[in-house]
Design an enzyme around this catalytic site. Structure first.
Site, PDB file in Angstrom:
ATOM      1  N   PRO A   2      35.496  40.026  36.122  1.00 61.93           N
ATOM      2  CA  PRO A   2      35.178  39.923  34.683  1.00 61.93           C
ATOM      3  C   PRO A   2      36.441  39.610  33.877  1.00 61.93           C
ATOM      4  O   PRO A   2      37.462  40.260  34.060  1.00 61.93           O
ATOM      5  CB  PRO A   2      34.657  41.320  34.334  1.00 61.93           C
ATOM      6  CG  PRO A   2      34.353  41.978  35.644  1.00 61.93           C
ATOM      7  CD  PRO A   2      35.251  41.350  36.661  1.00 61.93           C
ATOM      8  N   GLU A   3      36.358  38.602  33.048  1.00 60.74           N
ATOM      9  CA  GLU A   3      37.484  38.268  32.175  1.00 60.74           C
ATOM     10  C   GLU A   3      37.164  38.717  30.754  1.00 60.74           C
ATOM     11  O   GLU A   3      36.088  39.248  30.483  1.00 60.74           O
ATOM     12  CB  GLU A   3      37.762  36.759  32.244  1.00 60.74           C
ATOM     13  CG  GLU A   3      38.264  36.337  33.637  1.00 60.74           C
ATOM     14  CD  GLU A   3      39.156  35.104  33.592  1.00 60.74           C
ATOM     15  OE1 GLU A   3      39.770  34.844  32.551  1.00 60.74           O
ATOM     16  OE2 GLU A   3      39.224  34.405  34.607  1.00 60.74           O
ATOM     17  N   ARG A 107      33.480  47.222  44.466  1.00 58.25           N
ATOM     18  CA  ARG A 107      34.835  47.280  45.027  1.00 58.25           C
ATOM     19  C   ARG A 107      35.663  48.431  44.467  1.00 58.25           C
ATOM     20  O   ARG A 107      36.762  48.697  44.938  1.00 58.25           O
ATOM     21  CB  ARG A 107      35.530  45.937  44.813  1.00 58.25           C
ATOM     22  CG  ARG A 107      34.803  44.820  45.583  1.00 58.25           C
ATOM     23  CD  ARG A 107      35.479  43.487  45.449  1.00 58.25           C
ATOM     24  NE  ARG A 107      36.823  43.505  46.017  1.00 58.25           N
ATOM     25  CZ  ARG A 107      37.644  42.472  45.984  1.00 58.25           C
ATOM     26  NH1 ARG A 107      37.265  41.355  45.407  1.00 58.25           N
ATOM     27  NH2 ARG A 107      38.847  42.550  46.504  1.00 58.25           N
TER      28      ARG A 107
END
Ligand SMILES: [Zn+2]
Length: 271
Positions: A2-3, A107
């Site tokens: 995600p940016e 993750r």
């Protein structure tokens, strides 16, 4: 990963609905990147006042303290009235009077961290060294150029480092440099003032456009899992190695810079 635009769209997806909610309970799954920093029970009874964003952190302002959320490499947040029982990748639930905010993070590089306030050492450690917000009035073209002048590293890596401006990740660094016509390998210090101004504008435009595109899908965002692919539909160079440039039809190239893939058009970005 995600940016900034995905994080901002995530914020927009639930900020209004959670504002004013009372926290009923918090549940932790497996350990995330950093510990919560308080007992989950200590959050009970507090009120969520607002949700802000700083870089890629979401800041839930509580009536006492704040909760910092980070999506890490693979995290996503969903806020809904009713959610199924937590699955194996759901590692933080904040149950409130308005619904449950859930962090799903396979993750586990993401985090939920409680801090007493923004000046608290815990918050300062995470937020203290962040650069200027690209979509705020604090992001100034002149100061940006002066910052570039001091740095000999390739401009792409300077953007990613986040010291001059925060939250320009791998996708949007490649895109902004394309729009500014600057080769990603060029030393930051060699960028002239007019070209720095162009890059300054390009950074703002690519990020704002991505937020708009993501925002336009908010209607379907009731289960707010941000799909990164959604934001790449209009990419000029990112992920397009071997394909013709959308402007000049030259083949888009990819190189590695600091372990990350960079994409550029050798014709539109000559130097
Ligand atoms: Zn081109």
């Amino acid at each position: 990963m995600p940016e900034l635009p995905e994080v901002e769209v995530t914020r927009l997806s639930f900020a209004d609905r959670i504002a004013g909610a009372r926290i009923e309970s918090a549940r932790l799954g497996k350990p995330l990147r950093w510990p919560l920093g308080c007992e989950p029970e200590q959050l009970r009874g507090r009120t969520v006042r607002a949700v802000r964003r700083r870089g890629k952190y979401l800041l839930l302002d509580l009536d006492q303290g704040l909760l910092l959320l980070h999506l890490g490499m693979s995290g996503s947040l969903v806020f809904a009235d009713r959610l199924p029982a937590p699955g194996p990748h759901d590692h933080f639930d904040l149950v409130t009077s308005r619904g449950t905010l859930r962090l799903n993070d396979p993750r586990r590089f993401g985090a939920a961290v409680f801090a007493g306030g923004e000046d608290d050492p815990t918050a300062l450690k995470l937020l203290g060294r962040l650069g200027v917000e690209p979509l705020s009035g604090d992001f100034d073209a002149g100061a940006f150029h002066q910052g570039l002048q001091r740095l000999k590293a390739p401009v792409k890596q300077v953007l990613l480092a986040g010291e001059l401006v925060v939250g320009v990740g791998n996708i949007y660094a490649s895109e902004a440099l394309f729009h500014a016509g600057i080769r990603p390998t060029l030393a930051a210090s060699r960028i002239s003032r007019p070209r720095a101004a162009k890059l300054h504008r390009a950074v703002q435009e690519v990020l704002a456009q991505a937020v708009r595109q993501g925002g336009s899908t908010l209607r379907d965002f009731s289960n707010a899992h941000g799909e990164a692919g959604l934001f790449q539909l209009d990419a000029m160079v990112y992920g397009r190695a071997g394909q013709p440039c959308r402007v000049c039809a030259t083949v888009v190239r990819t190189i590695r810079q600091g372990q990350r893939a960079t994409y550029f058009c050798p014709q539109c970005q000559k130097s």
